[in-house]
Motif scaffolding. Structure first.
Motif, PDB file in Angstrom:
ATOM      1  N   SER A  84       0.849  -1.189   0.000  1.00 44.83           N
ATOM      2  CA  SER A  84       0.000   0.000   0.000  1.00 44.83           C
ATOM      3  C   SER A  84       0.890   1.247   0.000  1.00 44.83           C
ATOM      4  O   SER A  84       2.109   1.167   0.196  1.00 44.83           O
ATOM      5  CB  SER A  84      -0.893   0.018   1.238  1.00 44.83           C
ATOM      6  OG  SER A  84      -0.105   0.215   2.405  1.00 44.83           O
ATOM      7  N   GLY A  85       0.268   2.418  -0.189  1.00 42.57           N
ATOM      8  CA  GLY A  85       1.031   3.656  -0.197  1.00 42.57           C
ATOM      9  C   GLY A  85       1.745   3.900   1.114  1.00 42.57           C
ATOM     10  O   GLY A  85       2.916   4.309   1.144  1.00 42.57           O
ATOM     11  N   GLY A  86       1.056   3.649   2.235  1.00 41.57           N
ATOM     12  CA  GLY A  86       1.679   3.840   3.540  1.00 41.57           C
ATOM     13  C   GLY A  86       2.834   2.888   3.767  1.00 41.57           C
ATOM     14  O   GLY A  86       3.856   3.256   4.358  1.00 41.57           O
ATOM     15  N   GLN A  87       2.692   1.641   3.300  1.00 43.87           N
ATOM     16  CA  GLN A  87       3.769   0.661   3.447  1.00 43.87           C
ATOM     17  C   GLN A  87       4.980   1.055   2.595  1.00 43.87           C
ATOM     18  O   GLN A  87       6.124   0.953   3.048  1.00 43.87           O
ATOM     19  CB  GLN A  87       3.262  -0.727   3.046  1.00 43.87           C
ATOM     20  CG  GLN A  87       2.261  -1.316   4.040  1.00 43.87           C
ATOM     21  CD  GLN A  87       1.569  -2.563   3.502  1.00 43.87           C
ATOM     22  OE1 GLN A  87       1.473  -2.768   2.279  1.00 43.87           O
ATOM     23  NE2 GLN A  87       1.063  -3.395   4.410  1.00 43.87           N
ATOM     24  N   GLN A  88       4.731   1.522   1.369  1.00 47.35           N
ATOM     25  CA  GLN A  88       5.833   1.975   0.514  1.00 47.35           C
ATOM     26  C   GLN A  88       6.568   3.143   1.160  1.00 47.35           C
ATOM     27  O   GLN A  88       7.800   3.228   1.102  1.00 47.35           O
ATOM     28  CB  GLN A  88       5.306   2.387  -0.857  1.00 47.35           C
ATOM     29  CG  GLN A  88       4.844   1.224  -1.719  1.00 47.35           C
ATOM     30  CD  GLN A  88       4.444   1.677  -3.113  1.00 47.35           C
ATOM     31  OE1 GLN A  88       5.117   2.485  -3.733  1.00 47.35           O
ATOM     32  NE2 GLN A  88       3.326   1.163  -3.602  1.00 47.35           N
ATOM     33  N   SER A  94       2.700  13.296   0.495  1.00 43.59           N
ATOM     34  CA  SER A  94       1.749  13.973  -0.395  1.00 43.59           C
ATOM     35  C   SER A  94       0.950  13.019  -1.271  1.00 43.59           C
ATOM     36  O   SER A  94      -0.132  13.373  -1.745  1.00 43.59           O
ATOM     37  CB  SER A  94       2.484  14.985  -1.281  1.00 43.59           C
ATOM     38  OG  SER A  94       3.430  14.325  -2.097  1.00 43.59           O
ATOM     39  N   ASN A  95       1.455  11.806  -1.489  1.00 43.34           N
ATOM     40  CA  ASN A  95       0.735  10.855  -2.348  1.00 43.34           C
ATOM     41  C   ASN A  95      -0.268   9.991  -1.581  1.00 43.34           C
ATOM     42  O   ASN A  95      -0.926   9.135  -2.179  1.00 43.34           O
ATOM     43  CB  ASN A  95       1.732   9.933  -3.070  1.00 43.34           C
ATOM     44  CG  ASN A  95       2.524  10.675  -4.139  1.00 43.34           C
ATOM     45  OD1 ASN A  95       2.038  11.647  -4.708  1.00 43.34           O
ATOM     46  ND2 ASN A  95       3.740  10.225  -4.398  1.00 43.34           N
ATOM     47  N   LEU A  96      -0.388  10.201  -0.272  1.00 39.68           N
ATOM     48  CA  LEU A  96      -1.298   9.397   0.538  1.00 39.68           C
ATOM     49  C   LEU A  96      -2.650  10.086   0.663  1.00 39.68           C
ATOM     50  O   LEU A  96      -2.757  11.309   0.531  1.00 39.68           O
ATOM     51  CB  LEU A  96      -0.700   9.183   1.934  1.00 39.68           C
ATOM     52  CG  LEU A  96       0.713   8.591   1.989  1.00 39.68           C
ATOM     53  CD1 LEU A  96       1.163   8.452   3.440  1.00 39.68           C
ATOM     54  CD2 LEU A  96       0.770   7.240   1.277  1.00 39.68           C
ATOM     55  N   ASP A  97      -3.705   9.295   0.930  1.00 46.25           N
ATOM     56  CA  ASP A  97      -5.014   9.910   1.143  1.00 46.25           C
ATOM     57  C   ASP A  97      -5.016  10.650   2.483  1.00 46.25           C
ATOM     58  O   ASP A  97      -4.116  10.511   3.303  1.00 46.25           O
ATOM     59  CB  ASP A  97      -6.137   8.872   1.085  1.00 46.25           C
ATOM     60  CG  ASP A  97      -6.019   7.806   2.173  1.00 46.25           C
ATOM     61  OD1 ASP A  97      -5.909   8.175   3.355  1.00 46.25           O
ATOM     62  OD2 ASP A  97      -6.054   6.609   1.838  1.00 46.25           O
ATOM     63  N   THR A 152      -2.661  11.879   7.709  1.00 50.45           N
ATOM     64  CA  THR A 152      -2.761  12.361   9.087  1.00 50.45           C
ATOM     65  C   THR A 152      -2.153  11.361  10.062  1.00 50.45           C
ATOM     66  O   THR A 152      -1.411  11.732  10.979  1.00 50.45           O
ATOM     67  CB  THR A 152      -4.234  12.620   9.457  1.00 50.45           C
ATOM     68  OG1 THR A 152      -4.774  13.586   8.546  1.00 50.45           O
ATOM     69  CG2 THR A 152      -4.361  13.153  10.867  1.00 50.45           C
ATOM     70  N   ASP A 153      -2.457  10.068   9.853  1.00 49.90           N
ATOM     71  CA  ASP A 153      -1.906   9.021  10.723  1.00 49.90           C
ATOM     72  C   ASP A 153      -0.382   8.939  10.593  1.00 49.90           C
ATOM     73  O   ASP A 153       0.335   8.844  11.596  1.00 49.90           O
ATOM     74  CB  ASP A 153      -2.519   7.662  10.385  1.00 49.90           C
ATOM     75  CG  ASP A 153      -4.000   7.591  10.734  1.00 49.90           C
ATOM     76  OD1 ASP A 153      -4.459   8.436  11.526  1.00 49.90           O
ATOM     77  OD2 ASP A 153      -4.698   6.709  10.192  1.00 49.90           O
ATOM     78  N   MET A 154       0.090   8.995   9.345  1.00 52.07           N
ATOM     79  CA  MET A 154       1.511   8.807   9.099  1.00 52.07           C
ATOM     80  C   MET A 154       2.351   9.976   9.596  1.00 52.07           C
ATOM     81  O   MET A 154       3.485   9.786  10.041  1.00 52.07           O
ATOM     82  CB  MET A 154       1.771   8.588   7.607  1.00 52.07           C
ATOM     83  CG  MET A 154       1.360   7.207   7.099  1.00 52.07           C
ATOM     84  SD  MET A 154       2.189   5.840   7.975  1.00 52.07           S
ATOM     85  CE  MET A 154       3.899   6.212   7.653  1.00 52.07           C
ATOM     86  N   ARG A 155       1.813  11.196   9.553  1.00 45.61           N
ATOM     87  CA  ARG A 155       2.629  12.321  10.019  1.00 45.61           C
ATOM     88  C   ARG A 155       2.868  12.227  11.525  1.00 45.61           C
ATOM     89  O   ARG A 155       3.944  12.584  11.999  1.00 45.61           O
ATOM     90  CB  ARG A 155       1.997  13.658   9.629  1.00 45.61           C
ATOM     91  CG  ARG A 155       0.761  14.070  10.375  1.00 45.61           C
ATOM     92  CD  ARG A 155       0.149  15.303   9.727  1.00 45.61           C
ATOM     93  NE  ARG A 155      -1.034  15.760  10.441  1.00 45.61           N
ATOM     94  CZ  ARG A 155      -1.977  16.529   9.896  1.00 45.61           C
ATOM     95  NH1 ARG A 155      -1.870  16.905   8.639  1.00 45.61           N
ATOM     96  NH2 ARG A 155      -3.014  16.914  10.602  1.00 45.61           N
ATOM     97  N   SER A 156       1.876  11.695  12.269  1.00 42.40           N
ATOM     98  CA  SER A 156       2.070  11.501  13.704  1.00 42.40           C
ATOM     99  C   SER A 156       3.096  10.407  13.962  1.00 42.40           C
ATOM    100  O   SER A 156       3.978  10.541  14.826  1.00 42.40           O
ATOM    101  CB  SER A 156       0.741  11.152  14.379  1.00 42.40           C
ATOM    102  OG  SER A 156      -0.186  12.197  14.229  1.00 42.40           O
ATOM    103  N   GLU A 157       3.001   9.301  13.201  1.00 43.90           N
ATOM    104  CA  GLU A 157       3.966   8.210  13.342  1.00 43.90           C
ATOM    105  C   GLU A 157       5.370   8.682  12.980  1.00 43.90           C
ATOM    106  O   GLU A 157       6.352   8.345  13.648  1.00 43.90           O
ATOM    107  CB  GLU A 157       3.572   7.036  12.449  1.00 43.90           C
ATOM    108  CG  GLU A 157       2.353   6.264  12.927  1.00 43.90           C
ATOM    109  CD  GLU A 157       2.118   5.016  12.091  1.00 43.90           C
ATOM    110  OE1 GLU A 157       3.087   4.525  11.481  1.00 43.90           O
ATOM    111  OE2 GLU A 157       0.976   4.537  12.054  1.00 43.90           O
ATOM    112  N   LEU A 158       5.456   9.461  11.906  1.00 43.43           N
ATOM    113  CA  LEU A 158       6.754   9.934  11.431  1.00 43.43           C
ATOM    114  C   LEU A 158       7.397  10.882  12.439  1.00 43.43           C
ATOM    115  O   LEU A 158       8.605  10.809  12.692  1.00 43.43           O
ATOM    116  CB  LEU A 158       6.571  10.633  10.081  1.00 43.43           C
ATOM    117  CG  LEU A 158       7.824  11.034   9.327  1.00 43.43           C
ATOM    118  CD1 LEU A 158       8.751   9.848   9.130  1.00 43.43           C
ATOM    119  CD2 LEU A 158       7.436  11.642   7.971  1.00 43.43           C
ATOM    120  N   ALA A 159       6.587  11.764  13.034  1.00 44.89           N
ATOM    121  CA  ALA A 159       7.113  12.678  14.040  1.00 44.89           C
ATOM    122  C   ALA A 159       7.692  11.905  15.221  1.00 44.89           C
ATOM    123  O   ALA A 159       8.785  12.225  15.722  1.00 44.89           O
ATOM    124  CB  ALA A 159       6.012  13.625  14.521  1.00 44.89           C
TER     125      ALA A 159
END
Length: 363
Positions: A141-145, A168-171, A176-183
């Motif tokens: 998936s996009g998040g996994q990539q 930017s390519n994620l829905d 929103t979920d990934m930016r928290s995980e990434l931070a």
């Protein structure tokens, strides 16, 4: 805090178009700086210059206190800079498995097998890649990539991580979920990061400091709190969500007062120097309220007329008109009939005053 990256008067032009004016800033060890600005302001070009993918025209770039590029003469190529980059499209090798993608950089740098395995186990756990190592990128998936792209960038343990709009390519929900995980991940790893985005909330979530880039120059650099509470220019204020912009006259050169159709409004002067003639007042919709009682000493009252009430689920967005017909947006807990008079309150510490009469589009 020692500097991992230092730029001094770095500039870049393509023909007659100056993409980056001479800019200077530093990234400290473990610090996360988000570069925020609209499309075409030079964000991605700046990352490419730091990575060495594009040559600078002038100035100097130093990593760990050592120059890697100086003017048009001295130049260290990308492969010899302790930097890795996560691209917008992740740039994974399509014919390689997740495992092979992550190991690729480590093998090229001849990292010992035991070290490769240790790093892989850590990244697999940190980035939730269990069960994915044998898959090809097309099976993710996009998040996994996105997580694989970050794992590959971190595997070689760079001193500096460059990220070019990786979400930017994620829905919307996944972003929103990934930016928290990434931070959280970047905080845990304590790795210096230069992160490009056009999303203000993404920058607020990830950044220790935000660098606002506009037309190739730095408008302001500071913590999210500093930029939101004291935006240096009307343009930065607009970027921070101050969508109400009023043309004003300054009533007193000594006092921070702007006149709106003759109504004095006390605020905070943001532009240095003398205040006279025309100016600009910036107001965030969230700080304006409908007056319900006497002032407590920190506010201004203004008589307005309701133009429109828009229901937004948990509240109403009211569009009102000042006595000189300038529109203002604010939020309220109930509907107000169009045409009804409305007294609004503007807390003085939230009113930004600028000695800048230029139109919004020209700033």
């Amino acid at each position: 805090m020692s500097s991992i990256l230092k730029l001094k008067d770095v500039s870049k032009s393509y023909g007659e178009q100056q993409v980056l004016k001479p800019i200077s800033f530093e990234v400290g060890e473990g610090e996360r700086i988000c570069i925020l600005g609209p499309s075409g302001c030079g964000k991605s070009t700046l990352l490419q210059l730091v990575a060495g993918l594009t040559r600078i025209d002038g100035g100097e770039i130093a990593l760990n206190g050592v120059a890697v590029e100086r003017g048009k003469g001295y130049y260290v190529p990308p492969e010899n800079r302790p930097i890795n980059m996560v691209f917008q499209d992740y740039a994974l090798w399509p014919h390689m498995s997740v495992l092979q993608n992550i190991e690729y950089g480590m093998k090229r740098r001849k990292v010992a097998k035991s070290d490769r395995e240790a790093r892989l186990r850590r990244l697999q756990s940190l980035l939730k890649l269990d069960g994915l190592l044998e898959r090809l990128p097309a099976q993710l998936s996009g998040g996994q990539q996105q997580r694989v792209g970050i794992a590959r960038a971190l595997a070689t343990e760079p001193r500096l991580l460059l990220m070019d709009e990786p979400l930017s390519n994620l829905d919307v929900k996944l972003r929103t979920d990934m930016r928290s995980e990434l931070a959280g991940l970047l905080g845990d790893l304590s790795i210096a990061t230069l992160y490009v985005t056009h999303d203000r909330m993404e920058a607020f979530t990830i950044a220790d400091r935000i660098l606002v880039l506009r037309e190739g120059g730095i408008d302001q650099i500071g913590s999210p709190t500093e930029l939101f509470e004291r935006p240096a220019t009307p343009w930065v204020a607009q970027l921070m969500g101050y969508h109400n912009r009023l043309s004003i006259a300054f009533g007193d050169g000594e006092n921070p007062i702007g006149l709106v159709a003759g109504t004095p409004v006390r605020g905070v002067r943001m532009t240095p120097g003398a205040y006279a003639g025309a100016g600009v007042m910036m107001l965030h919709p969230e700080t304006i309220s409908v007056n319900r009682g006497p002032l407590d000493g920190d506010g201004n009252l203004m008589e307005t007329k309701t133009v429109q009430a828009i229901y937004e689920g948990t509240r109403w967005r009211l569009i009102v008109e000042t006595p000189d017909k300038q529109p203002l947006h604010l939020f309220h807990d109930r509907r107000v009939e169009p045409g009804a008079p409305l007294t609004i309150r503007l807390p003085s510490q939230s009113v930004m005053l600028y000695a800048d009469p230029a139109p919004a589009g020209n700033e």
